[in-house]
Structures are given as C-alpha cells and as structure tokens.
Design an enzyme around this catalytic site. Structure first.
Site, PDB file in Angstrom:
ATOM      1  N   ARG A  91       5.995  94.371  58.029  1.00  0.00           N
ATOM      2  CA  ARG A  91       6.389  95.617  57.368  1.00  0.00           C
ATOM      3  C   ARG A  91       5.182  96.514  57.092  1.00  0.00           C
ATOM      4  O   ARG A  91       5.301  97.724  56.973  1.00  0.00           O
ATOM      5  CB  ARG A  91       7.078  95.323  56.025  1.00  0.00           C
ATOM      6  CG  ARG A  91       8.437  94.679  56.138  1.00  0.00           C
ATOM      7  CD  ARG A  91       9.130  94.720  54.788  1.00  0.00           C
ATOM      8  NE  ARG A  91      10.267  93.800  54.699  1.00  0.00           N
ATOM      9  CZ  ARG A  91      11.503  94.091  55.111  1.00  0.00           C
ATOM     10  NH1 ARG A  91      11.768  95.237  55.660  1.00  0.00           N
ATOM     11  NH2 ARG A  91      12.472  93.215  54.971  1.00  0.00           N
TER      12      ARG A  91
ATOM     13  N   GLY B 170      13.570  98.134  54.279  1.00  0.00           N
ATOM     14  CA  GLY B 170      12.914  98.759  55.427  1.00  0.00           C
ATOM     15  C   GLY B 170      12.451 100.201  55.241  1.00  0.00           C
ATOM     16  O   GLY B 170      11.466 100.616  55.838  1.00  0.00           O
TER      17      GLY B 170
ATOM     18  N   ASP C 275      10.872  94.958  59.662  1.00  0.00           N
ATOM     19  CA  ASP C 275      10.388  93.571  59.680  1.00  0.00           C
ATOM     20  C   ASP C 275      11.072  92.721  60.743  1.00  0.00           C
ATOM     21  O   ASP C 275      12.132  93.062  61.264  1.00  0.00           O
ATOM     22  CB  ASP C 275      10.658  92.897  58.337  1.00  0.00           C
ATOM     23  CG  ASP C 275      12.135  92.525  58.184  1.00  0.00           C
ATOM     24  OD1 ASP C 275      12.994  93.407  58.386  1.00  0.00           O
ATOM     25  OD2 ASP C 275      12.434  91.357  57.896  1.00  0.00           O
TER      26      ASP C 275
ATOM     27  N   PHE D   7      13.503  95.334  69.979  1.00  0.00           N
ATOM     28  CA  PHE D   7      13.417  95.031  68.556  1.00  0.00           C
ATOM     29  C   PHE D   7      12.080  95.549  68.042  1.00  0.00           C
ATOM     30  O   PHE D   7      11.026  95.216  68.574  1.00  0.00           O
ATOM     31  CB  PHE D   7      13.561  93.532  68.303  1.00  0.00           C
ATOM     32  CG  PHE D   7      13.828  93.256  66.858  1.00  0.00           C
ATOM     33  CD1 PHE D   7      15.124  93.330  66.360  1.00  0.00           C
ATOM     34  CD2 PHE D   7      12.793  92.972  65.991  1.00  0.00           C
ATOM     35  CE1 PHE D   7      15.373  93.122  65.011  1.00  0.00           C
ATOM     36  CE2 PHE D   7      13.034  92.761  64.640  1.00  0.00           C
ATOM     37  CZ  PHE D   7      14.328  92.836  64.149  1.00  0.00           C
ATOM     38  N   LEU D   8      12.141  96.376  66.999  1.00  0.00           N
ATOM     39  CA  LEU D   8      10.952  97.079  66.531  1.00  0.00           C
ATOM     40  C   LEU D   8      10.493  96.551  65.176  1.00  0.00           C
ATOM     41  O   LEU D   8      11.320  96.181  64.335  1.00  0.00           O
ATOM     42  CB  LEU D   8      11.228  98.577  66.415  1.00  0.00           C
ATOM     43  CG  LEU D   8      11.893  99.231  67.638  1.00  0.00           C
ATOM     44  CD1 LEU D   8      12.095 100.719  67.399  1.00  0.00           C
ATOM     45  CD2 LEU D   8      11.072  99.006  68.888  1.00  0.00           C
TER      46      LEU D   8
ATOM     47  N   GLU E 259      16.837 106.076  55.781  1.00  0.00           N
ATOM     48  CA  GLU E 259      16.921 104.765  56.433  1.00  0.00           C
ATOM     49  C   GLU E 259      15.799 104.634  57.458  1.00  0.00           C
ATOM     50  O   GLU E 259      15.342 105.629  58.027  1.00  0.00           O
ATOM     51  CB  GLU E 259      18.318 104.637  57.078  1.00  0.00           C
ATOM     52  CG  GLU E 259      18.557 103.434  57.932  1.00  0.00           C
ATOM     53  CD  GLU E 259      18.478 102.107  57.214  1.00  0.00           C
ATOM     54  OE1 GLU E 259      17.525 101.904  56.439  1.00  0.00           O
ATOM     55  OE2 GLU E 259      19.336 101.247  57.456  1.00  0.00           O
ATOM     56  N   ASP E 260      15.371 103.418  57.696  1.00  0.00           N
ATOM     57  CA  ASP E 260      14.320 103.195  58.678  1.00  0.00           C
ATOM     58  C   ASP E 260      14.845 103.305  60.099  1.00  0.00           C
ATOM     59  O   ASP E 260      14.312 104.028  60.926  1.00  0.00           O
ATOM     60  CB  ASP E 260      13.648 101.817  58.457  1.00  0.00           C
ATOM     61  CG  ASP E 260      14.651 100.679  58.327  1.00  0.00           C
ATOM     62  OD1 ASP E 260      15.869 100.910  58.462  1.00  0.00           O
ATOM     63  OD2 ASP E 260      14.211  99.540  58.077  1.00  0.00           O
TER      64      ASP E 260
HETATM   65  P1  IMP Z   1      22.885  98.483  61.847  1.00  0.00           P
HETATM   66  O1  IMP Z   1      23.802  98.193  60.704  1.00  0.00           O
HETATM   67  O2  IMP Z   1      23.172  97.619  63.035  1.00  0.00           O
HETATM   68  O3  IMP Z   1      22.810  99.941  62.209  1.00  0.00           O
HETATM   69  O4  IMP Z   1      21.482  97.971  61.435  1.00  0.00           O
HETATM   70  C1  IMP Z   1      20.657  98.659  60.672  1.00  0.00           C
HETATM   71  C2  IMP Z   1      19.697  97.739  59.961  1.00  0.00           C
HETATM   72  O5  IMP Z   1      19.310  96.637  60.776  1.00  0.00           O
HETATM   73  C3  IMP Z   1      18.455  98.496  59.631  1.00  0.00           C
HETATM   74  O6  IMP Z   1      18.528  98.932  58.312  1.00  0.00           O
HETATM   75  C4  IMP Z   1      17.365  97.482  59.831  1.00  0.00           C
HETATM   76  O7  IMP Z   1      17.115  96.843  58.617  1.00  0.00           O
HETATM   77  C5  IMP Z   1      17.906  96.477  60.786  1.00  0.00           C
HETATM   78  N1  IMP Z   1      17.390  96.706  62.141  1.00  0.00           N
HETATM   79  C6  IMP Z   1      18.038  97.261  63.195  1.00  0.00           C
HETATM   80  N2  IMP Z   1      17.262  97.320  64.276  1.00  0.00           N
HETATM   81  C7  IMP Z   1      16.087  96.807  63.908  1.00  0.00           C
HETATM   82  C8  IMP Z   1      14.826  96.623  64.592  1.00  0.00           C
HETATM   83  O8  IMP Z   1      14.638  96.935  65.773  1.00  0.00           O
HETATM   84  N3  IMP Z   1      13.827  96.066  63.857  1.00  0.00           N
HETATM   85  C9  IMP Z   1      13.979  95.711  62.554  1.00  0.00           C
HETATM   86  N4  IMP Z   1      15.111  95.871  61.879  1.00  0.00           N
HETATM   87  C10 IMP Z   1      16.158  96.417  62.553  1.00  0.00           C
HETATM   88 MG    MG Z   2      17.027  98.715  56.846  1.00  0.00          MG
END
Ligand code: IMP
Ligand code: MG
Length: 188
Positions: free
Chosen positions: A166, A45, A160, A153-154, A100-101
């Site tokens: 992407r 991402g 993606d 959800f983005l 990080e994205d």
């Molecule tokens: P976390 O571990 O729950 O903080 O999730 C982080 C990861 O989940 C990010 O690196 C993204 O790859 C994915 N992610 C979280 N939210 C979104 C979203 O809204 N769209 C796409 N990917 C997401």
């Molecule tokens: Mg990611």
C-alpha cells in the site's frame, strides 16, 4: 509449495499520479464551486488518493470514511461485500463524492452508492483513481476517472495484495504473467 517472488512492474509513476490528481481536482473544483462537498473515502485502499485529492480542492470540504471489502486474500473479487464501518457525518441533502482507489467488477461501488442514497443526499458522484472498465459486471457510473487500465492486478498508492504494497508511491502490476480466473474469455 514452490516459493515464487512477487514481480512488480510500474505502470503509473508518482509524478503521473500527481499530475492527474491535480487535473481531476480542477474539474471537481469547477463542478462544485461555492458548494460544500462531503468526500467519503473507501478504506483502506483510497486513503492515499483521498489525502492527495483533498489537498487540491478549493470548496468547503468535509471528510468521512467507510470500510468496505469485497476481496479476501485472493486476487479475484468475491462479489461478497463486508461493510464494517459506516459514515459518521449526516449527508441528508448534501453533495457527496465517493472516493475509491479502483473499480473492478463494480459491486463495491454499486453497493455503497445504493446504501448512501438511502440517507437522502442531495447528490452522489464517484471519483476513482483507476478504472478496470473491461472487468465490469454491474453497471455503475464513475463520474471522475484518473486512469483506465484494462487488466491485471495492481498494487501501490493504497492498493494492496494481502495488505502488502500500500505504501508504494506509484502503481504497479503485480506478477504480470498471472492470469486470474475471471479473465478467461469464456466468462466475458
Ligand atoms: P469491485 O467490487 O470488484 O469493483 O472491487 C473493488 C475493490 O476491489 C477495490 O476497492 C479494491 O479494494 C479491490 N481491487 C480491485 N482490483 C484490484 C487490484 O487490481 N488491486 C488491488 N485491489 C483491487
Ligand atoms: Mg478499495
């Protein structure tokens, strides 16, 4: 099963991202002036954010990537993290900035920060394009944040859904009417 078309609503434009990336870089440039910085991007991402951010940085920079995923093909975090590519650079005693994205529950960044800290870096900070702060489940300090987005959800600009979208130059809400299970008030 009924076919539903994905609906995309732009929430952050390409121009807004460009402006914000330059602002973030200005702060990072000041903070690390004269020091070498190792940027570690989280694949996949963060590839686009990393590419834009790094071009605005003025200190000596090295780049590495890890491949981590906490999402399968669904829109809710599994909380289970797959780590399939480690860094290749030696970060012992170095300043590290994780790129990080998006941070959602925080599990991914907490995990990575813990893993990298075992390698003896001089410092580890986190730079994230989007922070979904309201969704946090574990405490993790995000040092540089591009945008705060409460929910949804983005996709786009590296993000993606099932490996799609992407390549979009802006950030979009995917199906704004969709409410992932984790958003139910009882779980907050
Ligand atoms: P976390 O571990 O729950 O903080 O999730 C982080 C990861 O989940 C990010 O690196 C993204 O790859 C994915 N992610 C979280 N939210 C979104 C979203 O809204 N769209 C796409 N990917 C997401
Ligand atoms: Mg990611």
């Amino acid at each position: 099963m009924k076919e539903t078309r994905d609906e995309l609503v732009e929430i952050i434009s390409r121009a807004e991202i460009e402006k914000r990336v330059r602002e973030l870089a200005r702060v990072i440039n000041q903070e690390y002036r004269g020091q070498e910085l190792i940027l570690i991007g989280i694949l996949k991402g963060a590839f686009m954010f990393m590419a834009d951010l790094v071009r605005e940085l003025t200190m000596p920079v090295k780049i590495d990537f890890v491949r981590l995923a906490s999402y399968g093909s669904s829109m809710d975090s599994s909380g289970r993290i797959t780590f399939s590519k480690d860094i290749e650079l030696d970060i012992d005693g170095r300043h590290v900035l994780i790129v990080e994205d998006i941070v959602d529950t925080g599990y991914t960044l907490k995990y990575l920060k813990d893993v990298l800290s075992l390698k003896g870096p001089g410092s580890v900070k986190i730079c994230c394009l989007i922070d979904k702060k309201e969704r946090r489940k574990v405490d993790v300090a995000v040092d540089y944040v591009g945008f705060e987005v409460p929910r949804g959800f983005l996709v786009g600009y590296g993000l993606d859904y099932n490996e799609q979208y992407r390549n979009l130059p802006g950030v979009f809400h995917l199906n704004p009417s969709y409410e992932p299970k984790a958003y139910s008030p009882s779980e907050r």
